[in-house]
Design a protein around this motif. Sequence first.
Motif, short mmCIF file in Angstrom:
data_model
loop_
_atom_site.label_atom_id
_atom_site.label_comp_id
_atom_site.label_asym_id
_atom_site.label_seq_id
_atom_site.Cartn_x
_atom_site.Cartn_y
_atom_site.Cartn_z
N GLU A 160 -6.50 -0.31 0.67
CA GLU A 160 -6.35 -0.85 2.01
C GLU A 160 -6.83 0.14 3.06
O GLU A 160 -7.46 -0.24 4.05
CB GLU A 160 -4.88 -1.23 2.26
CG GLU A 160 -4.41 -2.42 1.45
CD GLU A 160 -5.31 -3.64 1.63
OE1 GLU A 160 -5.56 -4.02 2.79
OE2 GLU A 160 -5.78 -4.19 0.62
N GLY A 161 -6.52 1.42 2.87
CA GLY A 161 -7.01 2.43 3.79
C GLY A 161 -8.53 2.49 3.82
O GLY A 161 -9.15 2.60 4.89
N PHE A 162 -9.12 2.39 2.65
CA PHE A 162 -10.59 2.38 2.55
C PHE A 162 -11.18 1.15 3.24
O PHE A 162 -12.17 1.24 3.97
CB PHE A 162 -10.99 2.43 1.08
CG PHE A 162 -12.44 2.13 0.83
CD1 PHE A 162 -13.43 3.03 1.20
CD2 PHE A 162 -12.83 0.93 0.23
CE1 PHE A 162 -14.78 2.75 0.98
CE2 PHE A 162 -14.16 0.65 0.01
CZ PHE A 162 -15.14 1.56 0.39
N ARG A 163 -10.55 0.00 3.05
CA ARG A 163 -11.07 -1.25 3.64
C ARG A 163 -10.99 -1.21 5.16
O ARG A 163 -11.92 -1.63 5.86
CB ARG A 163 -10.28 -2.43 3.10
CG ARG A 163 -10.82 -3.79 3.53
CD ARG A 163 -10.16 -4.90 2.73
NE ARG A 163 -8.72 -4.93 2.92
CZ ARG A 163 -8.12 -5.58 3.93
NH1 ARG A 163 -8.86 -6.24 4.82
NH2 ARG A 163 -6.82 -5.57 4.04
N ILE A 164 -9.89 -0.69 5.69
CA ILE A 164 -9.73 -0.61 7.14
C ILE A 164 -10.70 0.40 7.73
O ILE A 164 -11.30 0.17 8.79
CB ILE A 164 -8.27 -0.25 7.49
CG1 ILE A 164 -7.35 -1.44 7.15
CG2 ILE A 164 -8.13 0.13 8.95
CD1 ILE A 164 -5.89 -1.15 7.29
N GLN A 165 -10.89 1.51 7.03
CA GLN A 165 -11.85 2.51 7.48
C GLN A 165 -13.26 1.89 7.56
O GLN A 165 -14.02 2.13 8.50
CB GLN A 165 -11.86 3.70 6.52
CG GLN A 165 -12.82 4.80 6.86
CD GLN A 165 -12.23 5.84 7.78
OE1 GLN A 165 -11.24 5.58 8.44
NE2 GLN A 165 -12.85 7.00 7.84
N THR A 166 -13.59 1.07 6.56
CA THR A 166 -14.90 0.42 6.54
C THR A 166 -15.04 -0.57 7.68
O THR A 166 -16.10 -0.67 8.34
CB THR A 166 -15.11 -0.29 5.19
OG1 THR A 166 -14.96 0.65 4.12
CG2 THR A 166 -16.50 -0.91 5.12
N THR A 167 -13.99 -1.34 7.96
CA THR A 167 -14.01 -2.31 9.06
C THR A 167 -14.24 -1.61 10.40
O THR A 167 -15.04 -2.09 11.24
CB THR A 167 -12.68 -3.09 9.11
OG1 THR A 167 -12.48 -3.76 7.87
CG2 THR A 167 -12.69 -4.11 10.24
N ILE A 168 -13.58 -0.48 10.60
CA ILE A 168 -13.75 0.26 11.85
C ILE A 168 -15.17 0.81 11.97
O ILE A 168 -15.80 0.77 13.03
CB ILE A 168 -12.71 1.40 11.93
CG1 ILE A 168 -11.30 0.81 12.03
CG2 ILE A 168 -12.99 2.30 13.12
CD1 ILE A 168 -10.20 1.85 11.97
N ALA A 169 -15.68 1.31 10.84
CA ALA A 169 -17.02 1.89 10.86
C ALA A 169 -18.09 0.85 11.17
O ALA A 169 -19.14 1.19 11.73
CB ALA A 169 -17.31 2.56 9.52
N CYS A 170 -17.82 -0.41 10.83
CA CYS A 170 -18.81 -1.48 11.05
C CYS A 170 -18.65 -2.16 12.40
O CYS A 170 -19.38 -3.11 12.71
CB CYS A 170 -18.71 -2.52 9.94
SG CYS A 170 -19.13 -1.90 8.30
#
Length: 622
Positions: free
Chosen positions: A377-387
């Motif tokens: 979940e942390g990885f997914r949220i980090q990816t969402t923010i980066a995009c």
Amino acid sequence: MVQENGGSKVAGTSHLKRHLEKGTCGATAGLDNNNEGDDQNASGASTGVSESRKRRYRSPSSAYMAVFNPDVCRQDIARMIIMHDYPLDMVEHPGFQSFVQSLQPQFGAVSVDTIQGECVSSYLSEKQKVMRLIDAMPGRVCLSLDMRMSRNSLAYVFITGHFTDSNWKTQKWILNVVLEPYPDSHNALSHAVACCLSDWRLESKLLSLTLNHPVPEAGLENLRSHLCVKNPLILKGQLLLGQCISHTFTAMVNDILSAGGDIIKKIRDNIKYVTTSENHGEKFLHLKEQLQVPSEVHLFLDDQSQWNTTYQMLVSASELQEVFSCLDTVIPEYKEAPTMEDWKQVESICTHLRSLFDAMNLLASSPCPPAITLFQEGFRIQTTIACAPTGDPFIGSFIKSMQEKIDKYWKECGLILAISVVMDPRFKMKLVEFSFSKLFGEESPLYVKMVDDGLHELFEEYVALPLPSSPAYGGDHGNIDRAEDHNQGGSISEYGLADFDMYIMENTTQQFKSEIDQYLDENLEGRGSNLDVLEWWKQKRSKYPTMSKMARDILSIPVSTTLPESMFSTKPRELSPNARSETLEPFVCTKDWLQHGLTEDFGGLESLVVSDLSNPALKVEF
């Protein structure tokens, strides 16, 4: 109907008379007591049958007689108050006293001081049981700290212990509630943790601390230096301090809600305009049908103390934006419809809240979510923010702050989380390598090496610790290697062989793969089944004696400590209005311990009742 056969009765009232003469009928016991004087006056003396019946009913050896014990009653009332957060002075309420008297007239009134003493006595008794459990703990303990405020603005630090017991079951116990008059002081947490470690004899057994509230850097440094004095730090203290990931997610939610405060209020006011008027509501639904809007959602107002309801309110309103845009055609006085720019902002808010909403739902689904879930979940949220698009000024008003918070979390807790993932035989280092390649791009090998180096360094530290079979580690109560007790070569004295074991381990690692390299090089376990990771390590502890010891401790680290019912709260948790400073720790801890079932179920108010349980008029069900 009475039937006869050959002139003799086979049904009648004689058997009822014989039943009464035996004196065992509970239904007549009350009548015997009430009519005792009448029996004597009718013939000048009581009949033998009546006296016999009363003697039998009052015999203390009768199976249906309960024993009244006022001490047990007071203990049960104390536990009832603890379990249900009742105020202590309820024992002096006239209604409660009347209720108790109706159950057992012999039970006298109980004062607040008396029942408070019973509560403290229960606390001390249960604490001894928890102490024995902790003393038998084979590995290290992890603590989580949560600060809560009372209504009179006093701060209390709730300290919870997390560890894996000798049966390879995770344990979670509230250990202390410490009053901190100056919560902003740099020494506040150090004092609370020192009290806990001393109280439970844990000075040399601490592995990590997880904080559920923001702490300034000076406070963290003070805490770290204080713990170094008596507690040998694992991995140079890199695992010592960590933030609760749900707290980080909540802080990111607050960034979004703060940036979108005006538009959220505007949507809320529009929904209120429709839902608080029956006429407006009917026209809104009629217009929805006319426009053939396919959405099945219904408008509702949010609970502003629970941000998930705010998110759901915005989602439902967004699906019905076409109806809001045309509502002035059926309600001419409606002039506050959101603009297209407003709806665009609502969409941006929902997009960034959605990933956090999904993550928090996963965390709320389990009181102890596994590390792999939090890592993903942390990885997914980090990816969402980066995009996220960088050119939108509205998104830019909160996305930078969110990025800083998630970056800070990865910096402080990424190693703990990654090592916990490696301990899962379904993923090991492979998921870390894959996720970091997506997250850090060309720099990913550097971060993967940091995890790999930390993992091997941690393993070497555990190699230097006593082996699992030694008393210092103790508690492997399974039948591991039990067959060695019956080997044909006879028993071998272990005296003086500890250094020999270390020599063998040091020399064999030069020729063969170490445990950790062997574990990492083996194939991954299948992900088809719901694997119990701790149970897997329990079964593999003969093959991986040091790695299993390490896994048992690492998998005890709580990466999220927020209770499921508080996961979406926008306000800090407050203490119960019935909380009293002098009894807060005994009450909070004892309630937690009783809920874990270390003690037998208490009898409740049934200890108040003394009656013939065969009498339907007197029997009380619990």
